[in-house]
Scaffold this motif. Structure first.
Motif, PDB file in Angstrom:
ATOM      1  N   GLU A  78     114.384  -8.095 -18.527  1.00 57.06           N
ATOM      2  CA  GLU A  78     114.912  -9.439 -18.300  1.00 57.06           C
ATOM      3  C   GLU A  78     113.954 -10.502 -18.818  1.00 57.06           C
ATOM      4  N   ALA A  79     112.663 -10.312 -18.575  1.00 57.94           N
ATOM      5  CA  ALA A  79     111.668 -11.283 -19.030  1.00 57.94           C
ATOM      6  C   ALA A  79     111.679 -11.400 -20.551  1.00 57.94           C
TER       7      ALA A  79
ATOM      8  N   GLY B 284     112.956  -5.615 -14.714  1.00 61.13           N
ATOM      9  CA  GLY B 284     112.287  -6.906 -14.647  1.00 61.13           C
ATOM     10  C   GLY B 284     111.661  -7.288 -15.977  1.00 61.13           C
TER      11      GLY B 284
ATOM     12  N   ASP C 217     114.852 -13.220 -21.664  1.00 64.59           N
ATOM     13  CA  ASP C 217     114.751 -14.662 -21.431  1.00 64.59           C
ATOM     14  C   ASP C 217     113.834 -15.318 -22.458  1.00 64.59           C
TER      15      ASP C 217
ATOM     16  N   ILE D 141     104.858 -11.140 -14.806  1.00 61.60           N
ATOM     17  CA  ILE D 141     105.298  -9.985 -14.027  1.00 61.60           C
ATOM     18  C   ILE D 141     104.318  -9.842 -12.867  1.00 61.60           C
TER      19      ILE D 141
ATOM     20  N   LYS E 299     108.680 -18.479 -14.499  1.00 63.82           N
ATOM     21  CA  LYS E 299     109.291 -17.550 -13.552  1.00 63.82           C
ATOM     22  C   LYS E 299     108.430 -16.308 -13.411  1.00 63.82           C
ATOM     23  N   GLU E 300     108.476 -15.701 -12.214  1.00 63.21           N
ATOM     24  CA  GLU E 300     107.891 -14.379 -11.976  1.00 63.21           C
ATOM     25  C   GLU E 300     109.007 -13.345 -11.946  1.00 63.21           C
ATOM     26  N   TYR E 301     108.742 -12.194 -12.559  1.00 60.98           N
ATOM     27  CA  TYR E 301     109.705 -11.101 -12.608  1.00 60.98           C
ATOM     28  C   TYR E 301     109.109  -9.877 -11.912  1.00 60.98           C
TER      29      TYR E 301
ATOM     30  N   LEU F 188     105.951 -16.848 -18.569  1.00 64.01           N
ATOM     31  CA  LEU F 188     106.653 -15.803 -17.844  1.00 64.01           C
ATOM     32  C   LEU F 188     105.640 -14.763 -17.371  1.00 64.01           C
TER      33      LEU F 188
END
Length: 342
Positions: free
Chosen positions: A321-322, A318, A325, A339, A310-312, A337
């Motif tokens: 959250e990363a 952000g 997770d 950013i 995923k990209e945050y 993961l």
């Protein structure tokens, strides 16, 4: 290109929980004569970021910039003539506008200034997105399989959390070499992903006995090597499933650091135990250049496929959250993961 007076950075004012992560405006970093200045496109999120945030690894002072994995484009080259005339530097082919990835602590910011030996040229065919996802875990995989324990055709290895970003790379490399790869993971969906990436057998550790299954799969002998990024929760059982004269490579501390233990425990099977760090395998400019080329050659040829979970967004929320997770109990993520820096 004129450099801006300030940059946006992901920082922490002190150690603590996810809530200490901030996005702040700070002065443009000091540019040393041997540095390469990079305009950053993507940031890689890693467990080591959480170790520094929690204080398991120490910053020299605060506020501190988080992160140590980035990718982007070069906006300025070193000015030191000794660097410019260095044969290894010249062999890297650095140029303004060229794509690069960097491994240097405190670099989750819009612009960074990094010693040249910590910067890796990225082939034109590879995006900065993939480069940011590949660098730290990719270098860890190739160096650990070469130097921590040299994985050989015919070996049987165990990779804990095989469906994570690093675990998937271990599985791919192991399969490419000709080893039998046994992995552990938390769900059937993750097991399928691991098998698609080269794992021969996957143990669902919440419902299966890892030691028993490994011994069944190896006719009671155990594995040649264990690559363990979990730490505290899996460490003791590694001694029960390792082969005589086997090697346990402690890769990380996802469940917490391993408690002190008695060295004579190694005697029973003549076990080798390592707790290496990738940075000591790419310590010299020559080592970094060599392993960087090995890594990106594998990626460019398709021999190493980089899975991005995923990209945050490039915000405090952000990044929080990363990290949540990444560290969620039971393993929420698969692959890398990132950013995205806007």
């Amino acid at each position: 290109m004129a450099l801006p007076p300030t940059v946006e950075a992901i920082t922490i004012p002190h150690i603590g929980g996810f809530e200490v992560i901030q996005k702040t405006t700070i002065p443009f970093p000091q540019v040393n004569p041997g540095d390469i200045v990079i305009k950053v496109d993507y940031l890689g999120v890693n467990f080591i970021d959480t170790y520094y945030r929690q204080g398991l690894y120490k910053y020299q002072g605060f506020p501190a910039i988080l992160g140590k994995e980035t990718a982007g484009t070069i906006v300025a080259l070193p000015t030191d003539n000794a660097v410019l005339n260095n044969e290894t530097f010249k062999g890297q082919g650095f140029k303004v506008g060229g794509k690069v990835a960097a491994d240097f602590l405190g670099t989750h910011a819009t612009y960074i200034s990094v010693p040249w030996k910590s910067v890796y040229p990225v082939p034109e065919s590879i995006s900065t997105r993939v480069a940011a996802a590949a660098l730290l875990q990719g270098l860890t995989a190739v160096t650990f399989f070469e130097e921590a324990y040299k994985v050989k055709k015919g070996d049987t290895i165990l990779v804990h959390t095989v469906a994570g970003g690093l675990g998937l790379l271990f599985a791919q490399l192991g399969k490419r070499i000709g080893a039998t790869v046994i992995g552990t993971t938390s769900s059937p969906a993750k097991a399928e992903l691991a098998k698609k990436n080269g794992a021969d057998h996957v143990i669902l550790y919440p419902v299966e006995d890892t030691v028993q299954r490994v011994l069944e799969l190896t006719n009671g002998e155990g594995v040649d090597a264990v690559f363990d990024g979990v730490g505290k929760d899996t460490f003791d059982n590694n001694f029960k499933l390792i082969k005589r004269k086997g090697t346990i490579v402690s890769v990380g501390n996802a469940s917490g650091p391993v408690a002190p233990f008695s060295v004579p425990r190694l005697v029973e099977k003549n076990i080798k135990l390592l707790r290496p760090t990738m940075s000591n395998y790419v310590y010299t400019p020559e080592e970094a250049a060599h392993y960087g080329k090995v890594l990106f050659d594998l990626v460019e040829k398709g021999d190493l496929k980089i899975q991005i979970f995923k990209e945050y967004p490039f915000t405090a929320e952000g990044v929080q959250e990363a990290q949540r997770d990444l560290t969620a109990p039971g393993g929420k993520t698969t692959g890398k993961l990132l950013i995205k820096v806007e």
